[in-house]
Design a protein around this motif. Structure first.
Motif, PDB file in Angstrom:
ATOM      1  N   GLU A 103       5.236 -10.382   7.545  1.00 39.47           N
ATOM      2  CA  GLU A 103       6.075 -11.132   6.609  1.00 39.47           C
ATOM      3  C   GLU A 103       5.233 -11.837   5.547  1.00 39.47           C
ATOM      4  OE1 GLU A 103       9.346 -11.140   6.250  1.00 39.47           O
ATOM      5  OE2 GLU A 103       9.416  -9.618   7.824  1.00 39.47           O
ATOM      6  N   VAL A 104       4.053 -12.322   5.965  1.00 33.31           N
ATOM      7  CA  VAL A 104       3.148 -12.948   4.995  1.00 33.31           C
ATOM      8  C   VAL A 104       2.717 -11.922   3.951  1.00 33.31           C
ATOM      9  CG1 VAL A 104       0.896 -14.035   4.686  1.00 33.31           C
ATOM     10  CG2 VAL A 104       2.334 -14.661   6.643  1.00 33.31           C
ATOM     11  N   ALA A 105       2.418 -10.704   4.415  1.00 34.15           N
ATOM     12  CA  ALA A 105       1.982  -9.653   3.495  1.00 34.15           C
ATOM     13  C   ALA A 105       3.087  -9.285   2.518  1.00 34.15           C
ATOM     14  CB  ALA A 105       1.539  -8.429   4.288  1.00 34.15           C
ATOM     15  N   ILE A 106       4.318  -9.170   3.010  1.00 32.77           N
ATOM     16  CA  ILE A 106       5.435  -8.825   2.122  1.00 32.77           C
ATOM     17  C   ILE A 106       5.671  -9.951   1.118  1.00 32.77           C
ATOM     18  CG2 ILE A 106       7.921  -8.406   2.047  1.00 32.77           C
ATOM     19  CD1 ILE A 106       7.609  -6.947   4.731  1.00 32.77           C
ATOM     20  N   GLY A 107       5.522 -11.202   1.574  1.00 36.70           N
ATOM     21  CA  GLY A 107       5.631 -12.321   0.646  1.00 36.70           C
ATOM     22  C   GLY A 107       4.557 -12.276  -0.429  1.00 36.70           C
ATOM     23  N   ALA A 108       3.341 -11.849  -0.042  1.00 32.38           N
ATOM     24  CA  ALA A 108       2.248 -11.739  -1.015  1.00 32.38           C
ATOM     25  C   ALA A 108       2.531 -10.642  -2.041  1.00 32.38           C
ATOM     26  CB  ALA A 108       0.935 -11.465  -0.296  1.00 32.38           C
ATOM     27  N   ILE A 109       3.192  -9.575  -1.620  1.00 33.91           N
ATOM     28  CA  ILE A 109       3.581  -8.520  -2.562  1.00 33.91           C
ATOM     29  C   ILE A 109       4.498  -9.096  -3.632  1.00 33.91           C
ATOM     30  CG2 ILE A 109       4.960  -6.426  -2.798  1.00 33.91           C
ATOM     31  CD1 ILE A 109       3.868  -5.542  -0.077  1.00 33.91           C
ATOM     32  N   ASN A 110       5.473  -9.900  -3.204  1.00 35.62           N
ATOM     33  CA  ASN A 110       6.447 -10.451  -4.152  1.00 35.62           C
ATOM     34  C   ASN A 110       5.859 -11.566  -5.003  1.00 35.62           C
ATOM     35  OD1 ASN A 110       8.508  -8.753  -3.225  1.00 35.62           O
ATOM     36  ND2 ASN A 110       9.052 -10.159  -1.582  1.00 35.62           N
ATOM     37  N   ASP A 111       5.044 -12.442  -4.386  1.00 36.27           N
ATOM     38  CA  ASP A 111       4.586 -13.643  -5.081  1.00 36.27           C
ATOM     39  C   ASP A 111       3.237 -13.478  -5.777  1.00 36.27           C
ATOM     40  OD1 ASP A 111       6.880 -14.834  -4.055  1.00 36.27           O
ATOM     41  OD2 ASP A 111       5.840 -15.625  -2.290  1.00 36.27           O
ATOM     42  N   LEU A 112       2.337 -12.707  -5.169  1.00 35.14           N
ATOM     43  CA  LEU A 112       0.975 -12.593  -5.695  1.00 35.14           C
ATOM     44  C   LEU A 112       0.675 -11.230  -6.286  1.00 35.14           C
ATOM     45  CD1 LEU A 112      -0.884 -14.282  -2.673  1.00 35.14           C
ATOM     46  CD2 LEU A 112       0.087 -15.381  -4.695  1.00 35.14           C
ATOM     47  N   HIS A 113       1.669 -10.334  -6.255  1.00 35.60           N
ATOM     48  CA  HIS A 113       1.475  -8.956  -6.729  1.00 35.60           C
ATOM     49  C   HIS A 113       0.347  -8.266  -5.951  1.00 35.60           C
ATOM     50  CE1 HIS A 113       4.312  -9.810  -9.875  1.00 35.60           C
ATOM     51  NE2 HIS A 113       3.543 -10.759 -10.374  1.00 35.60           N
ATOM     52  N   LEU A 114       0.329  -8.511  -4.638  1.00 32.81           N
ATOM     53  CA  LEU A 114      -0.616  -7.819  -3.755  1.00 32.81           C
ATOM     54  C   LEU A 114      -0.450  -6.315  -3.908  1.00 32.81           C
ATOM     55  CD1 LEU A 114      -2.612  -7.979  -1.260  1.00 32.81           C
ATOM     56  CD2 LEU A 114      -0.553  -7.809   0.162  1.00 32.81           C
ATOM     57  N   ASP A 115      -1.574  -5.590  -3.972  1.00 36.12           N
ATOM     58  CA  ASP A 115      -1.493  -4.140  -4.138  1.00 36.12           C
ATOM     59  C   ASP A 115      -1.184  -3.414  -2.834  1.00 36.12           C
ATOM     60  OD1 ASP A 115      -2.111  -3.704  -6.972  1.00 36.12           O
ATOM     61  OD2 ASP A 115      -4.020  -4.637  -6.491  1.00 36.12           O
ATOM     62  N   TYR A 116      -1.755  -3.900  -1.706  1.00 36.14           N
ATOM     63  CA  TYR A 116      -1.558  -3.165  -0.451  1.00 36.14           C
ATOM     64  C   TYR A 116      -1.914  -4.067   0.720  1.00 36.14           C
ATOM     65  CZ  TYR A 116      -0.574   1.472   1.459  1.00 36.14           C
ATOM     66  OH  TYR A 116       0.038   2.541   2.046  1.00 36.14           O
ATOM     67  N   TYR A 117      -1.306  -3.807   1.865  1.00 36.24           N
ATOM     68  CA  TYR A 117      -1.762  -4.458   3.083  1.00 36.24           C
ATOM     69  C   TYR A 117      -1.968  -3.400   4.155  1.00 36.24           C
ATOM     70  CZ  TYR A 117       2.993  -4.253   5.124  1.00 36.24           C
ATOM     71  OH  TYR A 117       4.192  -3.838   5.629  1.00 36.24           O
ATOM     72  N   ILE A 118      -2.961  -3.627   5.012  1.00 38.18           N
ATOM     73  CA  ILE A 118      -3.336  -2.678   6.064  1.00 38.18           C
ATOM     74  C   ILE A 118      -3.343  -3.422   7.396  1.00 38.18           C
ATOM     75  CG2 ILE A 118      -5.164  -1.178   6.960  1.00 38.18           C
ATOM     76  CD1 ILE A 118      -6.117  -0.781   4.093  1.00 38.18           C
ATOM     77  N   LEU A 119      -2.668  -2.852   8.374  1.00 36.02           N
ATOM     78  CA  LEU A 119      -2.651  -3.441   9.699  1.00 36.02           C
ATOM     79  C   LEU A 119      -3.945  -3.114  10.431  1.00 36.02           C
ATOM     80  CD1 LEU A 119       1.001  -2.629  10.845  1.00 36.02           C
ATOM     81  CD2 LEU A 119       0.130  -4.804   9.991  1.00 36.02           C
ATOM     82  N   LYS A 120      -4.498  -4.124  11.116  1.00 36.07           N
ATOM     83  CA  LYS A 120      -5.699  -3.909  11.928  1.00 36.07           C
ATOM     84  C   LYS A 120      -5.291  -3.469  13.328  1.00 36.07           C
ATOM     85  CE  LYS A 120      -7.326  -8.080  11.306  1.00 36.07           C
ATOM     86  NZ  LYS A 120      -8.241  -9.249  11.325  1.00 36.07           N
ATOM     87  N   PRO A 121      -6.074  -2.596  13.958  1.00 33.07           N
ATOM     88  CA  PRO A 121      -7.240  -1.876  13.421  1.00 33.07           C
ATOM     89  C   PRO A 121      -6.802  -0.711  12.546  1.00 33.07           C
ATOM     90  CG  PRO A 121      -6.840  -1.180  15.664  1.00 33.07           C
ATOM     91  CD  PRO A 121      -5.834  -2.269  15.389  1.00 33.07           C
ATOM     92  N   TRP A 122      -7.712  -0.251  11.685  1.00 25.47           N
ATOM     93  CA  TRP A 122      -7.368   0.806  10.723  1.00 25.47           C
ATOM     94  C   TRP A 122      -7.950   2.160  11.126  1.00 25.47           C
ATOM     95  CZ3 TRP A 122     -10.225  -3.554   9.582  1.00 25.47           C
ATOM     96  CH2 TRP A 122     -11.605  -3.369   9.516  1.00 25.47           C
ATOM     97  N   ASP A 123      -8.269   2.327  12.393  1.00 25.73           N
ATOM     98  CA  ASP A 123      -8.787   3.623  12.853  1.00 25.73           C
ATOM     99  C   ASP A 123      -7.672   4.662  12.876  1.00 25.73           C
ATOM    100  OD1 ASP A 123     -11.386   2.750  13.238  1.00 25.73           O
ATOM    101  OD2 ASP A 123     -10.957   2.004  15.253  1.00 25.73           O
ATOM    102  N   PRO A 124      -7.979   5.909  12.491  1.00 28.63           N
ATOM    103  CA  PRO A 124      -9.237   6.335  11.871  1.00 28.63           C
ATOM    104  C   PRO A 124      -9.236   5.985  10.388  1.00 28.63           C
ATOM    105  CG  PRO A 124      -7.804   8.215  12.106  1.00 28.63           C
ATOM    106  CD  PRO A 124      -7.074   7.047  12.728  1.00 28.63           C
ATOM    107  N   PRO A 125     -10.368   5.543   9.838  1.00 29.00           N
ATOM    108  CA  PRO A 125     -10.393   5.129   8.429  1.00 29.00           C
ATOM    109  C   PRO A 125     -10.053   6.259   7.474  1.00 29.00           C
ATOM    110  CG  PRO A 125     -12.623   5.257   9.336  1.00 29.00           C
ATOM    111  CD  PRO A 125     -11.681   5.376  10.496  1.00 29.00           C
ATOM    112  N   GLU A 126     -10.324   7.517   7.868  1.00 31.58           N
ATOM    113  CA  GLU A 126     -10.018   8.661   7.000  1.00 31.58           C
ATOM    114  C   GLU A 126      -8.521   8.770   6.721  1.00 31.58           C
ATOM    115  OE1 GLU A 126     -13.854   9.137   8.925  1.00 31.58           O
ATOM    116  OE2 GLU A 126     -11.836   8.764   9.717  1.00 31.58           O
TER     117      GLU A 126
END
Length: 555
Positions: A103-126
């Motif tokens: 929810e924080v990430a979605i709020g950042a998209i709306n308020d801060l124009h965040l480009d992307y959010y990635i959930l940890k862990p991000w394996d495999p990075p490819e």
């Protein structure tokens, strides 16, 4: 943190996390993929990251991407990314989050124009990290070029020809440096050094000076492709908006020799949108220019011949196959044609509007005008999404934005998300039930006279720019009478043709869904009668039409 001064020309990717194990992992992944062409720097916490960003700003180092964890003591990830945007307005931002922080990430998209959010862990990075960073770096490079690669433009902000040149460069995402000859000493010096043979002056990266060029001359000087290699194709597409580009990608990817002709700039009306936020797959939204750039890259990857500017002047249906006649005298024959030629905004048609077009009165909204509206009072006419997107965008730069809408409420034709954004902008005023009576000014726009239908009162609004979005008419006046159209000029297709039948070697048949009254000629997107005027529907029509093209070609 130690700065690497050995290769200062490389852009920076900054990774931030207060967990040493996570920071080590993200640093290792980023350096393995990007270390050859970028400096991958790290910061062990939010406060350190902000300090690093300030150092990079002082040094003048280009910063492309900041990847930051959210949960850090003292300075959270959203604060780091906000600081990054303030110091480097073009930087691309990524938030690393746990599932609980979605929810924080979605709020950042709306308020801060965040480009992307990635959930940890991000394996495999490819699969979960590199495609995101690749995409953001491509976007960053498209908008951040070294000074030696810039096309320089000198002209007057109140010149219609200068506006046309700047609009062409901006919509093609050609890196540009603009000098107002009336206020820039450097601009006047460039003009004098180049011989003062006419404005606007355009200096290309290789040093070629063009005086008052038209779009065709400018395209040629920049190396843009305007002529086809060959005269016969499986599929010819007229128009490189979302519908035409979708048809080009699907046609060429399925083996059809495809040519796509655009009268001006790829992207169509959608290409002028500052941010499209309801297109599937782009949760942070995407500008029309960026969407067009991606689609053009995709089309060229499949060997589409994309020609722009290359306007069509006629369609000859007398032979067994459609034959396109181009404005430059060339001709192209194709097994099938898709008409995706779009629409043009209606003229305002009030006293003064014709004389001041390009000198304060604009149809559509060139994003390059953000520099000319800064700290100015501007007016936007229209009540649909295009007007709303322009209002939101220009409100970041203009002192005040006034929206004039004939309807009784803004939400009658505008998406709810735009209505909400406009309501939250303190410098945006909405005037419903109003129309423009005239525009005033001698050498440039100075004011707009409006009429309130409810009160019957007319008044004058001071304004330096007027952006008009009041409906549109199809670009079909060049088509032959065999192409049936409705009373407004929109092309009839499929069931809308009534009982019309197409004669083929195998007997008569009904027209296909997007086929026109002429066999082998299809129409998609805004130019088609009763189409839904949205980017997603245009893309859908363009891709579906290719399936019917296969049937007529194989038949």
């Amino acid at each position: 943190m130690t700065m690497n001064a050995a290769a200062p020309q490389r852009p920076v990717i900054l990774a931030v996390d207060d967990d040493p194990a996570v920071l080590s992992a993200v640093r290792g992944d980023l350096r393995s993929r990007y270390g050859r062409h970028y400096r991958v720097l790290t910061a062990a916490g939010g406060a350190e990251a902000v300090g690093t960003l300030r150092q990079l700003k002082v040094r003048g180092d280009a910063t492309a991407v900041v990847v930051s964890d959210q949960r850090m003591p003292g300075v959270a990830g959203t604060e780091v990314l906000t600081a990054a945007r303030q110091l480097f307005p073009g930087v691309r931002t990524v938030l690393l989050t746990a599932y609980a922080d979605t929810e924080v990430a979605i709020g950042a998209i709306n308020d801060l124009h965040l480009d992307y959010y990635i959930l940890k862990p991000w394996d495999p990075p490819e699969e979960r990290l590199f495609p995101v960073i690749d995409d953001l770096l491509e976007d960053w490079h498209a908008n951040n070029q070294p000074s030696y690669a810039l096309t320089r433009v000198v002209g007057s902000r109140w010149s219609a020809r200068t506006h046309e040149v700047r609009d062409y460069l901006q919509r093609n995402q050609v890196p540009m440096q603009w000098f107002d000859v009336d206020s820039s000493p450097e601009g006047r010096q460039l003009f004098e050094a180049a011989g003062q043979d006419g404005l606007p002056l355009v200096i290309t990266p290789d040093g070629t000076a063009l005086h008052a060029p038209d779009v065709a001359a400018l395209a040629s000087a920049l190396g843009h492709k305007t002529h086809a290699d060959g005269e016969v194709f499986d599929l010819a597409i007229i128009g490189a908006g979302p519908a035409g580009l979708a048809a080009a990608v699907y046609g060429a990817s399925e083996g059809l020799r495809t040519v796509c002709l655009e009268a001006m700039v790829p992207g169509g009306q959608a290409g002028q949108s500052s941010r499209i936020e309801n297109y599937l797959g782009f949760p942070t939204g995407i500008s029309g220019a960026d969407l067009a750039r991606r689609a053009v890259t995709q089309a060229r990857r499949f060997q589409v011949q994309l020609l722009a500017p290359s306007p069509a002047a006629g369609l000859d249906l007398s032979g067994p196959y459609p034959r396109l006649e181009l404005a430059d005298g060339a001709a192209i024959s194709a097994g099938a044609v898709i008409l995706a030629c779009g629409v043009a905004y209606n003229s305002l048609g009030v006293p003064g509007s014709t004389e001041l077009e390009g000198r304060g009165v604009f149809y559509g909204a060139s994003l390059g005008e953000r520099d000319t509206v800064r700290d100015e009072d501007i007016v936007i006419v229209g009540g649909a999404n295009s007007a709303g997107q322009a209002a939101v965008y220009f409100s970041e730069y203009a002192r005040s934005v006034t929206i004039l809408c004939r309807a009784s409420e803004l939400g009658a034709k505008m998406s709810a998300y735009l209505v909400e954004q406009i309501a939250g902008r303190a410098n945006v005023t909405v005037r419903c039930g109003t129309s423009v009576l005239s525009v005033e000014g001698s050498e440039r726009l100075e004011g707009v006279v409006i009429h309130d239908a409810a009160t019957g009162v007319s008044e004058r609004l001071p304004a330096s720019a007027l952006f008009v979005f009041i409906g549109a008419l199809p670009r079909t006046d060049w088509l032959p009478p065999q192409i049936a159209r409705d009373g407004r000029g929109f092309i009839l297709t499929g069931p809308a043709l009534g009982g019309r039948r197409h004669r083929t070697a195998d007997g008569d048949r009904d027209p296909f869904l997007y086929e026109t009254s002429a066999a082998r000629v299809f129409a998609v997107g805004d130019v088609r009668a009763s189409s839904v005027k949205r980017v997603a529907s245009a893309v859908g029509e363009g891709s579906v039409a290719v399936q019917f093209v296969h049937q007529v070609l194989h038949g």
